[in-house]
Write a protein that holds these residues in place. Sequence first.
Motif, PDB file in Angstrom:
ATOM      1  N   MET A   1       0.835  -1.189   0.000  1.00 12.45           N
ATOM      2  CA  MET A   1       0.000   0.000   0.000  1.00 12.45           C
ATOM      3  C   MET A   1       0.875   1.246   0.000  1.00 12.45           C
ATOM      4  O   MET A   1       1.914   1.269   0.637  1.00 12.45           O
ATOM      5  CB  MET A   1      -0.915  -0.030   1.223  1.00 12.45           C
ATOM      6  CG  MET A   1      -2.244   0.633   1.027  1.00 12.45           C
ATOM      7  SD  MET A   1      -3.317   0.278   2.419  1.00 12.45           S
ATOM      8  CE  MET A   1      -3.683  -1.445   2.132  1.00 12.45           C
ATOM      9  N   ASN A   2       0.445   2.267  -0.690  1.00 15.67           N
ATOM     10  CA  ASN A   2       1.317   3.404  -0.941  1.00 15.67           C
ATOM     11  C   ASN A   2       1.292   4.408   0.202  1.00 15.67           C
ATOM     12  O   ASN A   2       0.241   4.940   0.562  1.00 15.67           O
ATOM     13  CB  ASN A   2       0.881   4.093  -2.229  1.00 15.67           C
ATOM     14  CG  ASN A   2       1.993   4.898  -2.835  1.00 15.67           C
ATOM     15  OD1 ASN A   2       2.785   5.486  -2.119  1.00 15.67           O
ATOM     16  ND2 ASN A   2       2.047   4.921  -4.150  1.00 15.67           N
ATOM     17  N   LEU A 108     -10.935  13.603   8.928  1.00 16.20           N
ATOM     18  CA  LEU A 108     -11.479  12.246   8.957  1.00 16.20           C
ATOM     19  C   LEU A 108     -10.862  11.391   7.852  1.00 16.20           C
ATOM     20  O   LEU A 108     -10.633  10.192   8.035  1.00 16.20           O
ATOM     21  CB  LEU A 108     -13.003  12.283   8.814  1.00 16.20           C
ATOM     22  CG  LEU A 108     -13.762  12.893   9.994  1.00 16.20           C
ATOM     23  CD1 LEU A 108     -15.251  12.960   9.682  1.00 16.20           C
ATOM     24  CD2 LEU A 108     -13.527  12.096  11.275  1.00 16.20           C
ATOM     25  N   ALA A 109     -10.585  12.006   6.714  1.00 14.79           N
ATOM     26  CA  ALA A 109      -9.947  11.270   5.616  1.00 14.79           C
ATOM     27  C   ALA A 109      -8.569  10.785   6.032  1.00 14.79           C
ATOM     28  O   ALA A 109      -8.178   9.650   5.751  1.00 14.79           O
ATOM     29  CB  ALA A 109      -9.850  12.149   4.378  1.00 14.79           C
ATOM     30  N   ALA A 110      -7.812  11.650   6.715  1.00 18.35           N
ATOM     31  CA  ALA A 110      -6.484  11.252   7.182  1.00 18.35           C
ATOM     32  C   ALA A 110      -6.585  10.114   8.187  1.00 18.35           C
ATOM     33  O   ALA A 110      -5.782   9.174   8.161  1.00 18.35           O
ATOM     34  CB  ALA A 110      -5.782  12.455   7.802  1.00 18.35           C
ATOM     35  N   LEU A 111      -7.576  10.184   9.052  1.00 17.58           N
ATOM     36  CA  LEU A 111      -7.771   9.127  10.041  1.00 17.58           C
ATOM     37  C   LEU A 111      -8.111   7.804   9.349  1.00 17.58           C
ATOM     38  O   LEU A 111      -7.563   6.748   9.695  1.00 17.58           O
ATOM     39  CB  LEU A 111      -8.887   9.515  11.013  1.00 17.58           C
ATOM     40  CG  LEU A 111      -9.237   8.496  12.090  1.00 17.58           C
ATOM     41  CD1 LEU A 111      -8.047   8.227  12.996  1.00 17.58           C
ATOM     42  CD2 LEU A 111     -10.443   8.971  12.907  1.00 17.58           C
ATOM     43  N   PHE A 112      -8.994   7.873   8.363  1.00 19.34           N
ATOM     44  CA  PHE A 112      -9.351   6.658   7.626  1.00 19.34           C
ATOM     45  C   PHE A 112      -8.131   6.053   6.940  1.00 19.34           C
ATOM     46  O   PHE A 112      -7.902   4.839   7.009  1.00 19.34           O
ATOM     47  CB  PHE A 112     -10.427   6.956   6.583  1.00 19.34           C
ATOM     48  CG  PHE A 112     -10.551   5.869   5.551  1.00 19.34           C
ATOM     49  CD1 PHE A 112     -11.176   4.666   5.869  1.00 19.34           C
ATOM     50  CD2 PHE A 112     -10.018   6.022   4.284  1.00 19.34           C
ATOM     51  CE1 PHE A 112     -11.265   3.635   4.927  1.00 19.34           C
ATOM     52  CE2 PHE A 112     -10.106   5.012   3.340  1.00 19.34           C
ATOM     53  CZ  PHE A 112     -10.729   3.814   3.671  1.00 19.34           C
ATOM     54  N   LEU A 146      -8.171   1.810  -1.169  1.00 21.66           N
ATOM     55  CA  LEU A 146      -8.259   1.611   0.275  1.00 21.66           C
ATOM     56  C   LEU A 146      -9.688   1.310   0.694  1.00 21.66           C
ATOM     57  O   LEU A 146      -9.938   0.436   1.535  1.00 21.66           O
ATOM     58  CB  LEU A 146      -7.752   2.853   1.014  1.00 21.66           C
ATOM     59  CG  LEU A 146      -6.248   3.084   1.069  1.00 21.66           C
ATOM     60  CD1 LEU A 146      -5.948   4.291   1.950  1.00 21.66           C
ATOM     61  CD2 LEU A 146      -5.512   1.865   1.596  1.00 21.66           C
ATOM     62  N   VAL A 147     -10.637   2.055   0.127  1.00 22.90           N
ATOM     63  CA  VAL A 147     -12.048   1.834   0.466  1.00 22.90           C
ATOM     64  C   VAL A 147     -12.456   0.406   0.099  1.00 22.90           C
ATOM     65  O   VAL A 147     -13.077  -0.303   0.898  1.00 22.90           O
ATOM     66  CB  VAL A 147     -12.945   2.857  -0.251  1.00 22.90           C
ATOM     67  CG1 VAL A 147     -14.417   2.550   0.013  1.00 22.90           C
ATOM     68  CG2 VAL A 147     -12.625   4.278   0.210  1.00 22.90           C
ATOM     69  N   SER A 148     -12.095  -0.026  -1.097  1.00 23.99           N
ATOM     70  CA  SER A 148     -12.448  -1.378  -1.542  1.00 23.99           C
ATOM     71  C   SER A 148     -11.786  -2.443  -0.675  1.00 23.99           C
ATOM     72  O   SER A 148     -12.399  -3.470  -0.363  1.00 23.99           O
ATOM     73  CB  SER A 148     -12.058  -1.567  -3.009  1.00 23.99           C
ATOM     74  OG  SER A 148     -12.774  -0.683  -3.842  1.00 23.99           O
ATOM     75  N   ASN A 149     -10.530  -2.213  -0.306  1.00 22.23           N
ATOM     76  CA  ASN A 149      -9.837  -3.173   0.570  1.00 22.23           C
ATOM     77  C   ASN A 149     -10.562  -3.323   1.900  1.00 22.23           C
ATOM     78  O   ASN A 149     -10.690  -4.437   2.434  1.00 22.23           O
ATOM     79  CB  ASN A 149      -8.400  -2.730   0.805  1.00 22.23           C
ATOM     80  CG  ASN A 149      -7.513  -2.928  -0.408  1.00 22.23           C
ATOM     81  OD1 ASN A 149      -7.892  -3.624  -1.348  1.00 22.23           O
ATOM     82  ND2 ASN A 149      -6.342  -2.319  -0.396  1.00 22.23           N
ATOM     83  N   VAL A 150     -11.018  -2.213   2.450  1.00 25.40           N
ATOM     84  CA  VAL A 150     -11.745  -2.261   3.721  1.00 25.40           C
ATOM     85  C   VAL A 150     -13.068  -2.997   3.534  1.00 25.40           C
ATOM     86  O   VAL A 150     -13.462  -3.826   4.362  1.00 25.40           O
ATOM     87  CB  VAL A 150     -11.970  -0.842   4.271  1.00 25.40           C
ATOM     88  CG1 VAL A 150     -12.941  -0.856   5.446  1.00 25.40           C
ATOM     89  CG2 VAL A 150     -10.643  -0.230   4.697  1.00 25.40           C
TER      90      VAL A 150
END
Length: 498
Positions: A1-2, A108-112, A146-150
């Motif tokens: 992951m990058n 929130l994006a950074a936290l995700f 990242l969203v898809s992986n989650v």
Amino acid sequence: MNRRWLAAPAQATAATMIALLLIAAAPLAPADIETQLRGAAALYDSGKAADALPILDALLAQAELPADRGRIQQLRFFVLARMDKIPEARAAIEVAVANTATPTPALLAALFKIRAFMGDTDAAAETLLLVAATDAAALNTLPSELVSNVMRAVGKDKNRAFDLDFALNAAGWQPTDATLGDVDWLRVRLVAALVARDRSGEARAVIDAILNPVHLVRIGIDRRYQMFWPQVEKRLGPGADVADAAYLAATKARFDAAPTSLIARLGYAEALNVASREPEAMALADVAKTPAELAALTEREIWLVNLHASLLADAGQIDAALARLAALNASPLAGRPALVNTMINQALLAASVDRPQEALAAADAVDAKKGMISSFGALFIATARACALSQLGKASEAAIVAAPLVSKPDANDDAYLGAMICLGRNDAAAAAIIRRLAGEATRTDMLFNLQPFLINRDDTVRDVKERAALRGLKARPDVKAAYLKAGRDMPAAVAPPR
């Protein structure tokens, strides 16, 4: 992951972001703290993260107000991430969120991102739900990978997966770094979950939003969705032409609006391929021809080259297809771990067209990437090796490399079935098909793979033996009974031509 997703805030420099935070904040910290914050942000932007950290640590020790600690920790997060201090960076951003009365979408994006990066998928999923509830538009700024992986990772928890899929769909998740077909994958998952919860009315609305004809076919062949078959057949139209036209129009509009986007190009090329307009799809996917251009592709963009190779193979241009993948797979792996998957595809393609030596060489190249290949991917390589060795007449060696597949036949369903077909173990292959047809999560894909428009096609040299084997297996009484219990052949009137 990058890691680039962690080290820099999206759409703005750290200095700009901090400046905006300072202007918007109330009450303000003392002037010297403001000055030092700006100075630390400037150091970060100039690549001197290590120099910025002591300033921020000292500020944090002085800060008394929660709002000030929150702002300091926001910048500390980016600084620590830039320095590859990932656990410390996560601690900083979590404190920042906790000390911010109304966390911004960027926060929130950074936290995700860092939760997903560290593999804490449950926490990442919770953050996604929060983003969806507070600022749906911000979802589209998150890396879709990242969203898809989650989403995949939480799939074993049906309730959590349903909550996440429902929230993303309701929020209109449609990121620019994903294709429309990618978004339809979410909708298919949601339809299955809604049907399982006896919420067919809501499922109908989701089906109406699905554009990819392939996904519509999947719903139209599974008996769990029999109540929707008339709806699906109407959406498909004669020869699936109605659905093809709608999918093409949507993907073309996206491509016309962003002609330089390789993701938009990928989506349109996929739609052309689905509509059996392969020459047009091939022309559209023929990009990134030089080593420099291949190296510049993002992890998601490499799939455009993979599609081009697949189209070349289907057109009988096997040498060109394998050369295309070889060139892509020779480009740098750093920051693009998914490149291992296209390396696996090279080995599988070579095996599928009876090029055993090339398949083994490609498999060796994958095995050389120690630590980069997952256990799931390693089973595909075992299949490629088993098929290649079988083609070379080395049955005993083929059986040895297939042993990991035989010991856990459900660890990678596609790899196991492919290996059993290559080894001529028809009873084992039939049992695998029957097991998949009975499985809640595996049924639809198996039904699709046995559709006549796929296994009866004779216009490609790729997978000729596998298609012939699947036709024979489907005709077996035990497989046929399991197949008819689980689903049906798509009626010829609406089946896509192949």
